[in-house]
Design a protein around this motif. Sequence first.
Motif, PDB file in Angstrom:
ATOM      1  N   ASP A 292       0.808  -1.211   0.000  1.00 48.97           N
ATOM      2  CA  ASP A 292       0.000   0.000   0.000  1.00 48.97           C
ATOM      3  C   ASP A 292       0.847   1.268   0.000  1.00 48.97           C
ATOM      4  O   ASP A 292       0.315   2.379  -0.035  1.00 48.97           O
ATOM      5  N   THR A 293       2.177   1.110  -0.009  1.00 48.46           N
ATOM      6  CA  THR A 293       3.022   2.294  -0.200  1.00 48.46           C
ATOM      7  C   THR A 293       2.798   2.913  -1.572  1.00 48.46           C
ATOM      8  O   THR A 293       3.165   4.073  -1.798  1.00 48.46           O
ATOM      9  N   HIS A 294       2.191   2.161  -2.506  1.00 49.68           N
ATOM     10  CA  HIS A 294       1.956   2.728  -3.838  1.00 49.68           C
ATOM     11  C   HIS A 294       0.955   3.879  -3.784  1.00 49.68           C
ATOM     12  O   HIS A 294       0.900   4.685  -4.716  1.00 49.68           O
TER      13      HIS A 294
ATOM     14  N   LEU B 273       1.449  -3.277  -9.805  1.00 49.02           N
ATOM     15  CA  LEU B 273       0.032  -3.148 -10.166  1.00 49.02           C
ATOM     16  C   LEU B 273      -0.132  -2.989 -11.670  1.00 49.02           C
ATOM     17  O   LEU B 273      -1.013  -3.610 -12.286  1.00 49.02           O
ATOM     18  N   TYR B 274       0.708  -2.164 -12.271  1.00 46.44           N
ATOM     19  CA  TYR B 274       0.649  -2.016 -13.722  1.00 46.44           C
ATOM     20  C   TYR B 274       0.913  -3.347 -14.415  1.00 46.44           C
ATOM     21  O   TYR B 274       0.262  -3.686 -15.411  1.00 46.44           O
TER      22      TYR B 274
ATOM     23  N   ALA C 292      -4.842   2.505  -5.651  1.00 41.05           N
ATOM     24  CA  ALA C 292      -4.790   3.956  -5.812  1.00 41.05           C
ATOM     25  C   ALA C 292      -5.249   4.361  -7.213  1.00 41.05           C
ATOM     26  O   ALA C 292      -5.015   3.641  -8.186  1.00 41.05           O
ATOM     27  N   PRO C 293      -5.896   5.519  -7.332  1.00 39.33           N
ATOM     28  CA  PRO C 293      -6.323   5.964  -8.666  1.00 39.33           C
ATOM     29  C   PRO C 293      -5.195   5.968  -9.693  1.00 39.33           C
ATOM     30  O   PRO C 293      -5.409   5.633 -10.864  1.00 39.33           O
ATOM     31  N   ALA C 294      -3.978   6.328  -9.257  1.00 40.57           N
ATOM     32  CA  ALA C 294      -2.845   6.386 -10.190  1.00 40.57           C
ATOM     33  C   ALA C 294      -2.457   5.020 -10.721  1.00 40.57           C
ATOM     34  O   ALA C 294      -1.720   4.931 -11.714  1.00 40.57           O
ATOM     35  N   SER C 295      -2.932   3.941 -10.075  1.00 38.01           N
ATOM     36  CA  SER C 295      -2.553   2.591 -10.519  1.00 38.01           C
ATOM     37  C   SER C 295      -3.373   2.115 -11.706  1.00 38.01           C
ATOM     38  O   SER C 295      -3.108   1.042 -12.240  1.00 38.01           O
ATOM     39  N   TYR C 296      -4.385   2.915 -12.109  1.00 34.79           N
ATOM     40  CA  TYR C 296      -5.206   2.558 -13.262  1.00 34.79           C
ATOM     41  C   TYR C 296      -4.851   3.502 -14.416  1.00 34.79           C
ATOM     42  O   TYR C 296      -5.522   4.497 -14.661  1.00 34.79           O
TER      43      TYR C 296
END
Length: 298
Positions: A135-137, A184-185, A273-277
């Motif tokens: 979850d540090t992402h 995640l990517y 996180a939103p940035a992971s999509y």
Amino acid sequence: MTGASRGLGRIAAEKILRDRPDVHLVVTARGGTLGGDLAESTGNPNVTALTCDLMSKNAVRAAAVDLAGRLDSGALPPLHGFVGNAGLQLTSRAHATEDGIEPTFAVNVLANHLFVRLLWCRFTAPGRIVLVGSDTHFGDLRHNLGMVPAPRWEPVAELARPRPDARTATDGRRAYSTGKLAVLYLVHALARRLPDGIDAYTFNPGYVPGTGLVRDAGPAVRFLSRTLLRALTATPLAMSAASAGALLAEAAVGPRPGESGVYIDRRTVTPSAPASYDRDREEELWHGLCALDPVEML
């Protein structure tokens, strides 16, 4: 399974062997007696250890070739999954592997991609690929307790490049959080590419103090991780290695947790996180990883 020699990975490996006698577990290790130790501690002989240094592309290829040969000969049953649990966090971003890759990126991202791509044709449905995230992402205080800086995305070639000027613990921890965003990517890219019946998931164990993740840190940080910070496991802010390992085992061999590509936060499927999509970044990462090691599937 990578990263089964200590911490939550060791606990997950032992739980799989105790609870699922029908599963033959293959683990990687740089050497030693991990396979025999796991068989002895669980009473289950269905475990095989492959020698592999995850910092070395040649070593990953050799381990994958070894495994593919055993699968093809019938020495091992069909391949139904892969668990990428091994993780590395350093106190700088200045080091390089024998391949010239920054080690955090090499272990946390590139090795997982290499294993899955090399063994692509050997996965048998129903199958499951689980990569351990963090979850540090998210990059915020709520998720990292202020201990790890937010990820900073860069072109893949830059993420993989050692930075001789990046010698602080902050640099090393940012490389870690950015690598976990890359996980995640990678999972999202895999979910779009894998054949039907083979799923890909990110599993987040949360903060697990007392593991080997901080072994490169200074004495004070290692002491705090072993002592004071372990008290956080009595709160929602952290999880013991025993609990996290049990949940990783469930994510690997338990009931199907959800649609391919989802994020499993401890025991719950939830948005990352939103940035992971970001599909552009996901595709950039996939093609960048292929460029770093343009090997063919075995």
